[in-house]
Write an enzyme that holds these catalytic residues in place. Structure first.
Site, PDB file in Angstrom:
ATOM      1  N   SER A 123      47.385  37.304  39.505  1.00  7.71           N
ATOM      2  CA  SER A 123      46.055  37.795  39.167  1.00  7.71           C
ATOM      3  C   SER A 123      44.997  36.913  39.838  1.00  7.71           C
ATOM      4  CB  SER A 123      45.914  37.845  37.644  1.00  7.71           C
ATOM      5  OG  SER A 123      44.790  38.582  37.260  1.00  7.71           O
ATOM      6  N   ASP A 136      48.997  48.901  38.780  1.00 11.77           N
ATOM      7  CA  ASP A 136      48.300  47.762  38.180  1.00 11.77           C
ATOM      8  C   ASP A 136      46.879  48.160  37.778  1.00 11.77           C
ATOM      9  OD1 ASP A 136      46.985  45.235  37.712  1.00 11.77           O
ATOM     10  OD2 ASP A 136      48.589  44.282  38.857  1.00 11.77           O
ATOM     11  N   HIS A 145      50.391  44.926  34.840  1.00 11.83           N
ATOM     12  CA  HIS A 145      49.691  43.921  35.631  1.00 11.83           C
ATOM     13  C   HIS A 145      50.699  42.926  36.190  1.00 11.83           C
ATOM     14  CE1 HIS A 145      46.425  41.545  37.050  1.00 11.83           C
ATOM     15  NE2 HIS A 145      46.504  40.609  36.119  1.00 11.83           N
TER      16      HIS A 145
END
Length: 514
Positions: free
Chosen positions: A227, A453, A483
Site C-alpha cells: 500500500s 483492489d 487490498h
C-alpha cells in the site's frame, strides 16, 4: 468530521489487525555523533502502546522464538543530521534458517501512512515464515507513528465526537461545520506535535530506512512494501537506487496522481469492490440476504445511508451509527474478501436498526480499540499526507468536483471528494504534488497489482513500473479481490514473490496469476 483515508492512506494496519503518547521524545545530541555506528539493543517486546493500537505483547513465533524490539536513533531534521534526534521503534524476528544461507534483513512497511509496523508484523508472522528462512524479518513505526515520535492531535473522547460528525455535507451549514472541524483537528496537531510536524515527509522516512539498513549491517536494503509502503519504497529507490536489494511492491500506489486524482481513483476502486462483493453474494445458490442483484444491493445500501444521514441508529455503547460511520465501515470491509461475510452481517443488522457490526468495522478504520482508545493512525495519516502533498483544496473546489466523484461512485463519491479538505490550514507546507520514484540504476523491483483492489486500484501498478524507469519495475498481475496480493495466499503470487526474495529469480514481466 474526519476525512477518510485516501489512496495514500489505505489503512492496512487497521484493515488487517482490526483493533489488534508520544513516547519517543526529541533529544539534543553532540555534534560528533555518528548514528550509523549505533548498536541496537534487542529485547523482548513490550505490549503495544496506545498509539500503536494497544493490546498484548506479540505471541511467540511458530517454534517458540520470541519477537525482539529495539530503538534506533535518527535525526529529527535530516537537513541537520548532527542535531536533535528522535527514537524509532523497531521489531524483528531473527532468521529461522541456516546462518550460512541468510541474505540479510527484510524490512516491511505495511502502509497507511500511519500504520505501526511494530504492531502489524507479528500479526503476519505465520504468513512470512518461508521468507524468514533466509531473512531477519524487520519492521518499524515510521517517524510520526506509534512510538516513533508519534503525532498527537485529539484525545480519545474528542476523537469519539470527531468521528461521529458528518463528513458528507449537504448544505452550507454542514459544509462550514466540516471545514471548521477539520481546521480544529489540524490546529490540535500543531498544538500537540509542533516540533515533529515539519519532519514527517516520506522522504524523511526513506532516509530513516537507509540509516536502518546501515545499522542492521546490510549493504543493500531488501524491502517489502504494501500500500503506502510502495510509495515509501519508490521514494527510497529514487534517493538511493544503488542501495536497493531485492524489493517487492504490493498493492501499489499510483505515483503519477495528485491527492485529488488519488481520491477519485479510490472512489472508482471501492465502487468496483462493492459491486464485486454484491455480485458474489447474489450469485450464490442460496438467497443473498442483502439484495437480489448487484443493482438492488447498491440501491438498498444507498437508501440505508440516506436514512442514517437524518436518523442514526444504535451502534456500540452510547455511540450511534451515522451515515459517515456506516460508509467507513463498508469501505473497511472491502479491504479483504475475508471480511465480506462481516459486511453482509453488518448490513443485515443495520437494515433491522442495529449498527453494531458496521460501527465495529468503522472503528477499525479509525484505529479505535474495544477499550475506547485510539491509535495515532489518523493523526499520523494526516500529518504525513499533508507534509507530502502540496495541493490545498477549498470547499468551492470540492463542490465543483462532486459531479465527477459521484459519477465514479454514487456511494463513495461524496465521502472521498470531501476527504480532500484534510489539509486545510495545515501548519506545514506540502512538499510536492506527486512523489518522485524514478530510480535509474536500481535493481529490479517486483511490482504486484491486484485487479480487484479497492484502495490502490490496479492501474497504479503499471504507472509505478513506468515511473520507476526502464529495466527497474517488473509487473505482476493478480486477478483477485481485496487490498494486496501476497496475503491472499494465492499460490502463484506466493511462488513469484518468494522466488525473487529468496532466490533472486525475477519473474517474466507481465506474469498473470489468478
Amino acid at each position: 468530521m474526519p476525512n477518510p483515508p485516501r489512496v495514500r492512506a489505505a489503512a492496512l494496519t487497521a484493515s488487517v489487525v482490526l483493533l489488534s503518547t508520544l513516547l519517543a521524545g526529541c533529544g539534543d545530541d553532540s555534534e560528533d555523533q555518528d548514528l550509523t555506528a549505533q548498536k541496537l539493543s534487542w529485547k523482548d517486546c513490550p505490549a503495544p502502546s496506545p498509539a500503536e493500537g494497544g493490546g498484548d505483547a506479540p505471541s511467540p513465533l511458530p517454534g517458540g522464538d520470541e519477537w525482539q524490539c529495539a530503538t534506533m536513533k535518527a535525526p529529527l531534521d535530516w537537513d541537520r543530521p548532527k542535531g536533535d534526534t528522535i527514537d524509532l521503534a523497531l521489531i524483528r524476528a531473527k532468521s529461522s534458517g541456516d546462518e550460512s544461507r541468510r541474505i540479510g534483513s527484510l524490512v516491511f512497511n505495511f502502509g497507511g501512512p500511519g500504520g505501526s509496523g511494530v504492531t502489524t508484523l507479528p500479526a503476519f508472522g505465520a504468513d512470512y515464515a518461508k521468507l524468514r528462512t533466509r531473512y531477519d524479518l524487520v519492521s518499524f513505526d515510521p517517524r510520526g507513528v506509534g512510538r516513533s515520535a508519534g503525532v498527537e492531535c485529539l484525545n480519545d473522547g474528542q476523537l469519539d465526537a470527531y468521528f461521529q460528525q458528518d463528513a458528507t455535507p449537504d448544505d452550507a451549514i454542514e459544509r462550514t461545520e466540516l471545514l471548521d472541524n477539520t481546521k480544529e483537528f489540524n490546529a490540535a496537531c500543531e498544538d500537540n506535535s509542533e516540533k515533529v510536524l515539519p519532519h514527517v515527509h516520506t522522504a524523511d522516512a526513506a532516509r530513516d530506512m537507509d540509516l536502518m539498513r546501515q545499522v542492521l549491517g546490510d549493504d543493500k536494503l531488501h524491502y517489502f512494501g504494501i500500500s503506502y509502503g510502495t510509495e515509501l519504497g519508490g521514494v527510497y529507490a529514487h534517493l538511493f537506487p544503488k542501495r536497493v536489494g531485492r524489493a517487492v511492491f504490493d498493492a501499489v500506489v499510483d505515483p503519477t496522481q495528485d491527492s485529488e486524482q488519488g481520491s477519485l481513483s479510490q472512489a472508482k476502486g471501492f465502487q468496483l469492490a462493492l459491486d464485486n462483493f454484491a455480485r458474489d453474494c447474489t450469485s450464490k445458490t442460496e438467497d443473498c440476504p442483502i439484495g437480489d442483484s448487484v443493482q438492488d444491493v447498491g440501491n438498498r445500501i444507498a437508501e440505508l445511508l440516506k436514512d442514517l444521514d437524518g436518523k442514526p441508529i444504535p451502534g456500540i455503547g452510547s455511540r450511534q451509527l451515522t451515515q459517515t460511520a456506516a460508509t467507513g465501515g463498508i469501505a473497511q470491509a472491502l479491504y479483504s474478501k475475508d471480511y465480506w461475510e462481516f459486511l453482509t452481517e453488518g448490513l443485515e443488522q443495520a437494515y433491522d436498526g442495529n449498527g453494531q457490526m458496521l460501527m465495529f468495522l468503522s472503528d477499525a478504520m479509525n484505529g479505535r480499540n474495544q477499550n475506547g482508545e485510539y491509535s495515532n493512525i489518523s493523526a499520523a495519516n494526516v500529518a504525513i499526507n499533508c507534509a507530502d502533498e502540496k495541493p490545498r483544496y477549498t470547499v468551492d473546489q470540492v463542490q465543483r468536483k462532486l459531479p465527477e466523484f459521484r459519477a465514479a461512485s454514487a456511494l463513495f463519491g461524496d465521502y472521498l471528494a470531501w476527504s480532500t479538505l484534510s489539509c486545510a490550514d495545515w501548519a506545514v507546507p506540502g512538499a510536492a504534488a506527486r512523489p518522485d520514484v524514478s530510480a535509474p540504476g536500481s535493481a529490479p523491483i517486483l511490482v504486484v497489482g491486484n485487479t480487484g483492489d479497492p484502495a490502490t486500484p490496479y492501474e497504479g501498478a503499471r504507472k509505478m513500473v513506468t515511473a520507476l524507469g526502464k529495466g527497474v519495475g517488473v509487473e505482476l498481475t493478480y486477478k483477485g479481490q481485496g487490498h494486496g496480493a501476497y496475503d491472499s495466499k494465492n499460490p502463484c503470487v506466493r511462488a513469484a514473490v518468494d522466488g525473487y526474495l529468496l532466490d533472486g529469480r525475477v519473474p517474466a514481466a507481465g506474469t498473470v496469476c489468478s
